[in-house]
Design a protein around this motif. Sequence first.
Motif, PDB file in Angstrom:
ATOM      1  N   LEU A 294     -33.312-113.777 -19.523  1.00  0.00           N
ATOM      2  CA  LEU A 294     -31.935-113.958 -19.133  1.00  0.00           C
ATOM      3  C   LEU A 294     -31.522-115.388 -19.453  1.00  0.00           C
ATOM      4  O   LEU A 294     -32.315-116.457 -18.984  1.00  0.00           O
ATOM      5  CB  LEU A 294     -31.903-113.591 -17.606  1.00  0.00           C
ATOM      6  N   PRO A 295     -30.256-115.851 -19.480  1.00  0.00           N
ATOM      7  CA  PRO A 295     -29.182-114.956 -20.200  1.00  0.00           C
ATOM      8  C   PRO A 295     -29.612-114.406 -21.653  1.00  0.00           C
ATOM      9  O   PRO A 295     -30.130-115.179 -22.402  1.00  0.00           O
ATOM     10  CB  PRO A 295     -27.920-115.542 -20.193  1.00  0.00           C
ATOM     11  N   VAL A 296     -29.292-113.154 -22.053  1.00  0.00           N
ATOM     12  CA  VAL A 296     -29.465-112.590 -23.152  1.00  0.00           C
ATOM     13  C   VAL A 296     -28.628-113.260 -24.109  1.00  0.00           C
ATOM     14  O   VAL A 296     -27.530-113.182 -24.101  1.00  0.00           O
ATOM     15  CB  VAL A 296     -29.385-111.038 -23.113  1.00  0.00           C
ATOM     16  N   GLN A 297     -29.207-113.641 -25.172  1.00  0.00           N
ATOM     17  CA  GLN A 297     -28.533-114.286 -26.280  1.00  0.00           C
ATOM     18  C   GLN A 297     -28.205-113.305 -27.334  1.00  0.00           C
ATOM     19  O   GLN A 297     -27.035-113.792 -28.032  1.00  0.00           O
ATOM     20  CB  GLN A 297     -29.425-115.433 -26.957  1.00  0.00           C
ATOM     21  N   VAL A 298     -28.674-112.139 -27.680  1.00  0.00           N
ATOM     22  CA  VAL A 298     -28.138-111.294 -28.508  1.00  0.00           C
ATOM     23  C   VAL A 298     -26.723-110.537 -28.043  1.00  0.00           C
ATOM     24  O   VAL A 298     -26.720-110.499 -26.941  1.00  0.00           O
ATOM     25  CB  VAL A 298     -29.243-110.303 -29.145  1.00  0.00           C
ATOM     26  N   ARG A 299     -26.114-110.237 -29.199  1.00  0.00           N
ATOM     27  CA  ARG A 299     -24.647-109.637 -28.753  1.00  0.00           C
ATOM     28  C   ARG A 299     -24.259-108.795 -29.941  1.00  0.00           C
ATOM     29  O   ARG A 299     -24.725-109.287 -31.170  1.00  0.00           O
ATOM     30  CB  ARG A 299     -23.644-110.437 -28.045  1.00  0.00           C
ATOM     31  N   PRO A 300     -23.359-107.918 -30.019  1.00  0.00           N
ATOM     32  CA  PRO A 300     -23.008-107.192 -28.578  1.00  0.00           C
ATOM     33  C   PRO A 300     -23.808-106.450 -28.054  1.00  0.00           C
ATOM     34  O   PRO A 300     -24.934-105.942 -28.622  1.00  0.00           O
ATOM     35  CB  PRO A 300     -21.758-106.334 -28.845  1.00  0.00           C
ATOM     36  N   VAL A 301     -23.696-106.345 -26.710  1.00  0.00           N
ATOM     37  CA  VAL A 301     -24.658-105.792 -25.654  1.00  0.00           C
ATOM     38  C   VAL A 301     -24.107-104.237 -25.472  1.00  0.00           C
ATOM     39  O   VAL A 301     -22.953-104.396 -25.095  1.00  0.00           O
ATOM     40  CB  VAL A 301     -25.184-106.531 -24.216  1.00  0.00           C
ATOM     41  N   LEU A 302     -24.908-103.267 -25.560  1.00  0.00           N
ATOM     42  CA  LEU A 302     -24.226-101.874 -25.144  1.00  0.00           C
ATOM     43  C   LEU A 302     -23.995-101.928 -23.706  1.00  0.00           C
ATOM     44  O   LEU A 302     -24.603-102.417 -22.935  1.00  0.00           O
ATOM     45  CB  LEU A 302     -25.213-100.751 -25.463  1.00  0.00           C
ATOM     46  N   PRO A 303     -22.827-101.225 -23.385  1.00  0.00           N
ATOM     47  CA  PRO A 303     -22.409-101.012 -21.904  1.00  0.00           C
ATOM     48  C   PRO A 303     -23.507-100.753 -21.008  1.00  0.00           C
ATOM     49  O   PRO A 303     -23.447-101.296 -20.014  1.00  0.00           O
ATOM     50  CB  PRO A 303     -21.085-100.401 -22.029  1.00  0.00           C
ATOM     51  N   GLY A 304     -24.164 -99.824 -21.423  1.00  0.00           N
ATOM     52  CA  GLY A 304     -25.181 -99.106 -20.430  1.00  0.00           C
ATOM     53  C   GLY A 304     -26.340-100.154 -20.394  1.00  0.00           C
ATOM     54  O   GLY A 304     -27.149 -99.957 -19.434  1.00  0.00           O
ATOM     55  N   THR A 305     -26.567-101.104 -21.150  1.00  0.00           N
ATOM     56  CA  THR A 305     -27.485-102.189 -21.002  1.00  0.00           C
ATOM     57  C   THR A 305     -27.114-103.200 -19.851  1.00  0.00           C
ATOM     58  O   THR A 305     -28.083-103.759 -19.296  1.00  0.00           O
ATOM     59  CB  THR A 305     -27.790-102.974 -22.169  1.00  0.00           C
ATOM     60  N   ILE A 306     -25.926-103.503 -19.792  1.00  0.00           N
ATOM     61  CA  ILE A 306     -25.482-104.626 -18.873  1.00  0.00           C
ATOM     62  C   ILE A 306     -26.033-104.501 -17.461  1.00  0.00           C
ATOM     63  O   ILE A 306     -26.533-105.219 -16.863  1.00  0.00           O
ATOM     64  CB  ILE A 306     -23.952-104.790 -18.753  1.00  0.00           C
ATOM     65  N   PRO A 307     -25.825-103.182 -16.701  1.00  0.00           N
ATOM     66  CA  PRO A 307     -26.529-102.981 -15.678  1.00  0.00           C
ATOM     67  C   PRO A 307     -28.188-103.556 -15.261  1.00  0.00           C
ATOM     68  O   PRO A 307     -28.462-103.911 -14.139  1.00  0.00           O
ATOM     69  CB  PRO A 307     -25.962-101.638 -15.227  1.00  0.00           C
ATOM     70  N   VAL A 308     -28.791-103.289 -16.364  1.00  0.00           N
ATOM     71  CA  VAL A 308     -30.034-103.454 -16.344  1.00  0.00           C
ATOM     72  C   VAL A 308     -30.490-104.857 -16.431  1.00  0.00           C
ATOM     73  O   VAL A 308     -31.421-105.322 -15.501  1.00  0.00           O
ATOM     74  CB  VAL A 308     -30.865-102.806 -17.647  1.00  0.00           C
ATOM     75  N   LEU A 309     -29.565-105.644 -17.059  1.00  0.00           N
ATOM     76  CA  LEU A 309     -29.747-107.274 -16.808  1.00  0.00           C
ATOM     77  C   LEU A 309     -29.481-107.490 -15.394  1.00  0.00           C
ATOM     78  O   LEU A 309     -30.033-108.325 -15.091  1.00  0.00           O
ATOM     79  CB  LEU A 309     -28.633-107.579 -17.950  1.00  0.00           C
ATOM     80  N   ASN A 310     -28.410-106.896 -14.813  1.00  0.00           N
ATOM     81  CA  ASN A 310     -28.186-107.441 -13.596  1.00  0.00           C
ATOM     82  C   ASN A 310     -29.323-107.063 -12.606  1.00  0.00           C
ATOM     83  O   ASN A 310     -29.774-107.782 -11.800  1.00  0.00           O
ATOM     84  CB  ASN A 310     -26.823-106.772 -13.104  1.00  0.00           C
ATOM     85  N   TRP A 311     -30.140-105.736 -12.965  1.00  0.00           N
ATOM     86  CA  TRP A 311     -31.124-105.432 -11.938  1.00  0.00           C
ATOM     87  C   TRP A 311     -32.161-106.526 -12.276  1.00  0.00           C
ATOM     88  O   TRP A 311     -32.814-106.875 -11.241  1.00  0.00           O
ATOM     89  CB  TRP A 311     -31.559-104.169 -12.255  1.00  0.00           C
TER      90      TRP A 311
END
Length: 141
Positions: free
Chosen positions: A110-127
């Motif tokens: 974190l923070p993830v440098q690769v993009r774009p990130v799939l919408p379903g991945t963003i909550p996981v990064l927040n967890w």
Amino acid sequence: MTEREITEVAVGVLVAPDGQFLLTSRPEGKVYAGYWEFPGGKVEAGESVEQALARELHEELGICIGAAHPWQTLVMDYPHARVRLNFCKVFDWTGEFQMLEGQQMAWASLPVQVRPVLPGTIPVLNWFAQERGHVGPTHLD
């Protein structure tokens, strides 16, 4: 409007000893091609989430996983499908990583440098951020 059927999906959150986690890109020809996500795939009839995850990661990455630890679930309504993402943490695996579907892989923090990130991945990064006491953005838009 009727509820769309939910497709069960097993998702692997591979965590390395240094705390980095594996992200892979969606291959050409698939919906959201080029977007980064945690690897995994559909649970087939008669499979458990753990069995599906072991099969998918072997088919996509060429690795054999050890225990899959159920972590979080999330229902995502994408335009093409309604899916229940069953996220499992995986801490041990054997074999060399092979990108068998022509995808790319990246070990991330974190923070993830690769993009774009799939919408379903963003909550996981927040967890992950909550677990690790991370302050600031989890991904860069």
